[in-house]
Motif scaffolding. Structure first.
Motif, PDB file in Angstrom:
ATOM      1  N   ARG A  34       0.855  -1.192   0.000  1.00 16.52           N
ATOM      2  CA  ARG A  34       0.000   0.000   0.000  1.00 16.52           C
ATOM      3  C   ARG A  34       0.887   1.237   0.000  1.00 16.52           C
ATOM      4  N   LEU A  35       0.724   2.080  -1.018  1.00 13.94           N
ATOM      5  CA  LEU A  35       1.529   3.286  -1.118  1.00 13.94           C
ATOM      6  C   LEU A  35       0.925   4.441  -0.330  1.00 13.94           C
ATOM      7  N   ASP A  36      -0.349   4.346  -0.007  1.00 16.85           N
ATOM      8  CA  ASP A  36      -1.031   5.372   0.776  1.00 16.85           C
ATOM      9  C   ASP A  36      -1.935   4.660   1.770  1.00 16.85           C
ATOM     10  N   LYS A  37      -1.592   4.747   3.047  1.00 15.98           N
ATOM     11  CA  LYS A  37      -2.342   4.030   4.080  1.00 15.98           C
ATOM     12  C   LYS A  37      -3.755   4.564   4.256  1.00 15.98           C
ATOM     13  N   ARG A  80      -7.787  -5.450  -4.030  1.00 13.13           N
ATOM     14  CA  ARG A  80      -7.797  -6.837  -3.540  1.00 13.13           C
ATOM     15  C   ARG A  80      -7.266  -7.779  -4.623  1.00 13.13           C
ATOM     16  N   TYR A  81      -6.361  -8.657  -4.228  1.00 13.84           N
ATOM     17  CA  TYR A  81      -5.736  -9.590  -5.157  1.00 13.84           C
ATOM     18  C   TYR A  81      -5.980 -11.030  -4.720  1.00 13.84           C
ATOM     19  N   SER A 101      -9.817   2.313  -4.874  1.00  9.73           N
ATOM     20  CA  SER A 101      -8.696   1.755  -4.124  1.00  9.73           C
ATOM     21  C   SER A 101      -7.409   1.770  -4.937  1.00  9.73           C
ATOM     22  N   MET A 102      -6.298   1.549  -4.213  1.00  9.68           N
ATOM     23  CA  MET A 102      -4.991   1.442  -4.842  1.00  9.68           C
ATOM     24  C   MET A 102      -4.054   0.650  -3.939  1.00  9.68           C
ATOM     25  N   ALA A 103      -3.431  -0.347  -4.474  1.00 13.52           N
ATOM     26  CA  ALA A 103      -2.298  -1.049  -3.874  1.00 13.52           C
ATOM     27  C   ALA A 103      -1.658  -1.824  -5.010  1.00 13.52           C
TER      28      ALA A 103
END
Length: 235
Positions: A34-37, A43-44, A62-64
């Motif tokens: 995660r680049l931004d908490k 989801r993967y 979302s983003m990760a």
């Protein structure tokens, strides 16, 4: 091990970095970053998508990224091959702006570079970025994206940083809902983006992200591997 690797390269054997064969758990050494908490993570999971076992990414505002280390000699195997699948491109995305910097699918290759190839200003900026977003911020990156509007082959720096070269590998919805095979010359793309400065690929990552446009997307990735320029991609 070194002898076996040399023999494999001489024989044109691909360097596999992403095979997803077992449903459910993410295979080691892949892991979610995660680049931004403050942003919910994409989801993967490993599942069947479009008749193929693959890594699935589901993004909802979302983003990760899903990342793993790699050790690849681009002088021998500069070509990255992969397959990907998206339900649809991200509506409303615009790669020119931070507010539109979302893609149904991304494939990143991150590089370490020697200090001699980085200006003092660049090193300072990277230091600040790593304090804000963590140690996974690379010295440089080449990122292949499934865009919503720009023609295939479009190249521009990331809206967030000039240390990331964005390259449109697929665009629009004509190929959505089916598996698409890609072949990219990472070595040549890195050289062109960073003007021949030396760099060593150290990580590969995939992602689907919608945190800027506040939408949703689904993508899947399979069969990531490196080959020489004279070797076909493997299925």
């Amino acid at each position: 091990m070194i002898t076996l690797l040399a023999t494999a390269l001489a024989a044109g054997t691909p360097i596999w970095v992403g095979r997803f064969d077992t449903d459910g758990a993410l295979p080691s050494p892949w892991r979610v970053v995660r680049l931004d908490k403050d942003v919910a993570p994409t989801r993967y999971s490993v599942t069947t998508v479009g008749g193929r076992r693959a890594l699935e990414a589901r993004s909802n505002n979302s983003m990760a990224i899903l990342v793993r280390p790699i050790s690849v000699d681009l002088s021998k195997t500069p070509i990255l091959c992969w397959r990907w699948y998206v339900d649809a491109p991200v509506e409303g995305a615009d790669m020119r702006r931070k507010s539109g910097d979302d893609y149904a699918g991304r494939v990143y290759v991150a590089f370490d570079m020697p200090d001699s190839a980085l200006s003092v200003g660049t090193r300072l900026k990277l230091g600040i970025a790593r304090r804000l977003f963590g140690k996974h911020v690379p010295d440089a990156a080449v990122t292949y994206v499934w865009d919503n509007r720009n023609p295939v082959g479009t190249r521009r720096k990331s809206a967030y940083t000039d240390r990331a070269q964005m390259i449109v590998a697929e665009s629009g919805g004509a190929e959505a809902g089916r598996w698409v095979s890609e072949r990219a010359d990472v070595g040549a793309d890195f050289d062109a983006a960073f003007e021949g400065d030396p760099g060593r690929p150290v990580q590969i990552a995939v992602a689907s992200d919608t945190d800027n446009t506040h939408g949703s997307a689904r993508a899947a990735f399979a069969d990531l591997h490196f080959v020489s320029r004279g070797t076909p991609c493997q299925s």
